[in-house]
Design a protein around this motif. Sequence first.
Motif, PDB file in Angstrom:
ATOM      1  N   SER A 175       0.804  -1.254  -0.058  1.00 30.15           N
ATOM      2  CA  SER A 175       0.047   0.026  -0.024  1.00 30.15           C
ATOM      3  C   SER A 175       0.899   1.321  -0.099  1.00 30.15           C
ATOM      4  N   LEU A 176       0.133   2.339  -0.109  1.00 29.38           N
ATOM      5  CA  LEU A 176       1.197   3.711  -0.026  1.00 29.38           C
ATOM      6  C   LEU A 176       1.554   3.676   1.343  1.00 29.38           C
ATOM      7  N   ALA A 177       1.008   3.188   2.463  1.00 25.78           N
ATOM      8  CA  ALA A 177       1.387   3.419   3.676  1.00 25.78           C
ATOM      9  C   ALA A 177       2.599   2.230   3.830  1.00 25.78           C
ATOM     10  N   ASP A 178       2.771   1.374   3.195  1.00 25.24           N
ATOM     11  CA  ASP A 178       3.881   0.486   2.891  1.00 25.24           C
ATOM     12  C   ASP A 178       4.990   0.716   2.538  1.00 25.24           C
ATOM     13  N   PHE A 179       5.050   1.750   1.364  1.00 21.65           N
ATOM     14  CA  PHE A 179       6.134   2.424   0.753  1.00 21.65           C
ATOM     15  C   PHE A 179       6.825   3.458   1.978  1.00 21.65           C
ATOM     16  N   GLU A 180       5.711   4.234   2.736  1.00 20.77           N
ATOM     17  CA  GLU A 180       6.320   4.982   3.539  1.00 20.77           C
ATOM     18  C   GLU A 180       6.871   4.487   4.844  1.00 20.77           C
ATOM     19  N   GLU A 181       6.453   3.453   5.175  1.00 25.48           N
ATOM     20  CA  GLU A 181       6.868   2.838   6.457  1.00 25.48           C
ATOM     21  C   GLU A 181       8.247   2.063   6.007  1.00 25.48           C
ATOM     22  N   LYS A 182       7.924   1.151   4.912  1.00 24.56           N
ATOM     23  CA  LYS A 182       9.075   0.356   4.606  1.00 24.56           C
ATOM     24  C   LYS A 182      10.411   0.976   3.953  1.00 24.56           C
ATOM     25  N   ALA A 183      10.113   1.945   3.078  1.00 18.73           N
ATOM     26  CA  ALA A 183      11.143   2.541   2.408  1.00 18.73           C
ATOM     27  C   ALA A 183      11.226   4.141   2.627  1.00 18.73           C
ATOM     28  N   PRO A 184      11.409   4.419   4.003  1.00 20.45           N
ATOM     29  CA  PRO A 184      11.490   6.032   4.502  1.00 20.45           C
ATOM     30  C   PRO A 184      12.580   6.649   3.657  1.00 20.45           C
ATOM     31  N   GLY A 185      12.442   7.870   3.636  1.00 20.53           N
ATOM     32  CA  GLY A 185      13.264   8.905   3.005  1.00 20.53           C
ATOM     33  C   GLY A 185      13.128   9.263   1.563  1.00 20.53           C
ATOM     34  N   PHE A 186      11.860   8.852   0.999  1.00 20.33           N
ATOM     35  CA  PHE A 186      11.552   9.217  -0.222  1.00 20.33           C
ATOM     36  C   PHE A 186       9.870   9.774  -0.136  1.00 20.33           C
ATOM     37  N   PRO A 187       9.531  11.041  -0.476  1.00 18.40           N
ATOM     38  CA  PRO A 187       8.292  11.462  -0.291  1.00 18.40           C
ATOM     39  C   PRO A 187       7.337  10.816  -1.223  1.00 18.40           C
ATOM     40  N   TRP A 188       6.966   9.454  -0.804  1.00 15.25           N
ATOM     41  CA  TRP A 188       6.069   8.728  -1.797  1.00 15.25           C
ATOM     42  C   TRP A 188       4.582   9.433  -1.888  1.00 15.25           C
ATOM     43  N   ARG A 189       4.033   9.835  -0.917  1.00 21.10           N
ATOM     44  CA  ARG A 189       2.688  10.377  -1.107  1.00 21.10           C
ATOM     45  C   ARG A 189       2.767  11.644  -2.227  1.00 21.10           C
ATOM     46  N   ASP A 190       3.888  12.461  -2.020  1.00 21.16           N
ATOM     47  CA  ASP A 190       3.864  13.475  -3.006  1.00 21.16           C
ATOM     48  C   ASP A 190       4.030  13.065  -4.316  1.00 21.16           C
ATOM     49  N   TYR A 191       4.795  11.929  -4.415  1.00 22.98           N
ATOM     50  CA  TYR A 191       5.088  11.362  -5.732  1.00 22.98           C
ATOM     51  C   TYR A 191       4.093  10.734  -6.367  1.00 22.98           C
TER      52      TYR A 191
ATOM     53  N   SER B 162      19.685  11.040   1.804  1.00 19.90           N
ATOM     54  CA  SER B 162      21.046  11.518   2.259  1.00 19.90           C
ATOM     55  C   SER B 162      21.782  12.222   1.406  1.00 19.90           C
ATOM     56  N   THR B 163      21.400  12.338   0.016  1.00 17.27           N
ATOM     57  CA  THR B 163      22.194  13.093  -0.848  1.00 17.27           C
ATOM     58  C   THR B 163      21.828  14.574  -1.030  1.00 17.27           C
ATOM     59  N   PRO B 164      22.749  15.358  -0.999  1.00 18.25           N
ATOM     60  CA  PRO B 164      22.510  16.833  -0.934  1.00 18.25           C
ATOM     61  C   PRO B 164      21.454  17.293  -2.220  1.00 18.25           C
ATOM     62  N   LEU B 165      20.501  18.342  -1.768  1.00 18.54           N
ATOM     63  CA  LEU B 165      19.393  18.615  -2.649  1.00 18.54           C
ATOM     64  C   LEU B 165      20.185  19.255  -4.020  1.00 18.54           C
ATOM     65  N   PRO B 166      21.198  19.860  -4.119  1.00 19.12           N
ATOM     66  CA  PRO B 166      21.860  20.271  -5.230  1.00 19.12           C
ATOM     67  C   PRO B 166      22.287  18.981  -6.159  1.00 19.12           C
ATOM     68  N   VAL B 167      22.637  18.126  -5.661  1.00 18.42           N
ATOM     69  CA  VAL B 167      22.991  16.828  -6.439  1.00 18.42           C
ATOM     70  C   VAL B 167      21.911  16.141  -7.035  1.00 18.42           C
ATOM     71  N   LEU B 168      20.781  16.191  -6.218  1.00 16.51           N
ATOM     72  CA  LEU B 168      19.637  15.582  -6.653  1.00 16.51           C
ATOM     73  C   LEU B 168      19.048  16.285  -7.945  1.00 16.51           C
ATOM     74  N   LYS B 169      19.274  17.749  -7.677  1.00 14.41           N
ATOM     75  CA  LYS B 169      18.655  18.439  -8.782  1.00 14.41           C
ATOM     76  C   LYS B 169      19.352  18.528  -9.911  1.00 14.41           C
ATOM     77  N   ASP B 170      20.789  18.473 -10.151  1.00 10.47           N
ATOM     78  CA  ASP B 170      21.708  18.268 -11.065  1.00 10.47           C
ATOM     79  C   ASP B 170      21.340  16.815 -11.738  1.00 10.47           C
ATOM     80  N   TYR B 171      21.167  15.778 -10.924  1.00 15.93           N
ATOM     81  CA  TYR B 171      20.897  14.387 -11.428  1.00 15.93           C
ATOM     82  C   TYR B 171      19.392  14.628 -12.283  1.00 15.93           C
TER      83      TYR B 171
END
Length: 685
Positions: A262-278, A307-316
């Motif tokens: 479920s969406l809640a599973d993504f949020e609980e099991k794979a924290p660190g990424f904004p699954w709901r927004d995505y 854990s990756t700096p936001l500027p690097v993510l934006k460049d990616y």
Amino acid sequence: MKVPLLTACLLTTLLGGVATSVLACGATAGNAFVAARASKPRTDDIGLDWSGMDRSVAPGDDFYAHANGGWLRDTPLPVNRASYGMHHVLQELSTERTRLIIEDAAKLRGSKLGDFYASFMDETTLQAKGLAPVEPWMRAISGATTREELAVEMAKLVRHDIGGLFVPNVGQDDKEPDAYIASLRQSGLGLPDRDLYLMDDARLASIRTAYQAYLAKMLTLAGERDADARAVAVFAFEKALAEAHWTRADTRDAEKTYNKWSLADFEEKAPGFPWRDYFTALEIQHQPAYIAMQPSAFIGEARVYASTPLPVLKDYLTLRMLSSYARYLSKPFEEARFAFYGTALAGTPEQQPRARRAVMLVGNCMGDAVGREYVARYFPPRARAEVETMVQNVIAAMGDRLERLDWMAPETKSKARAKLAHVRVKIGYPNTWRDYTALEIKPDDLVGNVARANAFEYQRIIGRLGRPVDRDEWLSPVTAANAFANMTANELILPAAILQPPFFDPNADPAVNYGGIGTTIGHELSHLFDDQGRKFDASGRLTDWWTPQDAKRFTALTDKLVAQYDAYEPIPGQRIQGALTLGENIADLAGLAVAYDAYHRALRDEPAPELDDTTGDQRFFLGYAQGWRIKYREPALRSQLLSDAHAPGRERVWTVRNLDAWYAAYKVEPDQKLYLAPDARVRIW
């Protein structure tokens, strides 16, 4: 074939060519194209290329060289190809025909096909626009102030076929095939496979260096500063993603990749990424469940994202966008992309001619608009009727083989017969063609046309949610020179473009047709019963319908096939991966055996005539072998061995060494190189 979400413009990635332009399959088309016409085989009424053989090589020593040695010697590898073989010849014919259709359409005022083609060919406008067509996307990425906002932008770009960390899809639920479900699979790498980031190999190290230089080049072209350092940081981010990725062999496993979250599973099991927004930005946020294909990869990718700096993510994300659309921008971007993916990675010196790339793009983005006319012009009812007869014979031959199996329990055989009886075969073209009325195409807006075509297809795909499964839907344009097996639908798809020479010719000798398209039909049919296809029942449901003893005996047989292919070394020091290529190798073996039986069924107990000093059986095997002739550039072959589920052409032809009938046809002796003792020959179906 289990297919990820593929937009109309990128569906030809199914045909191969990892990390190369999806437009790499080309056509010879009049004065507009630079063609290697001399490489096309000369065939007679039988359908075989006698001059392309090398009779000085004994069939038992190397049947591939025996059937194809003359062609390999005399055929130059076109400067704009990483590889060249009979599937390319087939696609060339399809693309030439598509060109004629598009050119005729362009004569009509307001033709979308003509305007799309014109937008690709108008290099003056592309040069004048420069980076401007993608600047709105760049500003949106640059303007993201949080990881949540960036994830939203990543999701918005998905609809334009700009890849981010994950690839969404909406398809049939493997365990509830009458319903659609949204799924997610790992993605995010600019190189073709995780191994190219992780393996300690000098050749791969040079590719990694070239890739970082490419990333820096793209940032520089986009007007960014400190490009080298930023490219290094993006590469480090992608390498961390690669460390989390599943191998391709694991990703083949239908059971491992079926995980309902479920969406809640993504949020609980794979924290660190904004699954709901995505998910909200993808417009799939209200689903009760999703298929998480590689759970541990999502956990790892989410952790790396956090854990990756936001500027690097934006460049990616900026680089993902630029790399995806460089083909549709001004020449510096286009050339930089080809210099890496075409030359550095695949060894191809030159791009395909622009006109050829334009035809492929339009044909893929508006496949049904082209396909309807293609069928009317080039796929007569007689051809379809003959293929239908061949399909019936192949299915009947598979049924006979099921009956004779000594390793399958009677109760399992009964279920296998039921599955075979329910196989649906789609031949030539769909019953209903897609309507492109709502798709806006402008003659001076290439990037916009591609973006809108991708978004058009994306909306069609996610529009499946909540609707009944459309059993008539096709996975590909009819102009795709390939064939497909859809396990969840228990069906085969044979587009019109593959039902043409050199694989099928209604005027050719039946032995050659069964060796060509017959083995292809058998190949795809056997995918429904291979190491993954066997896990789906007659309704297309993922379920275990085999006894444990059946599975054990089947695995013992497939392990022998894995070992056989593990021993092949196409390049010194680099072998075929038997586990990665297992499904295709099973299909090659079964397809060849079943098509051989189907050919003899078609003869109706009458002896085949001897033609040009060859028996019917010999022509059957030659038809098969000549269909797999191909030449590679070494970098392309190395890349295929690392990441492709298909073995190279030579080793696919060597499948014949497992068939008793081949030994009888050519009187192969024990002292010959391809000889296998009877108990060493792999016999599965």
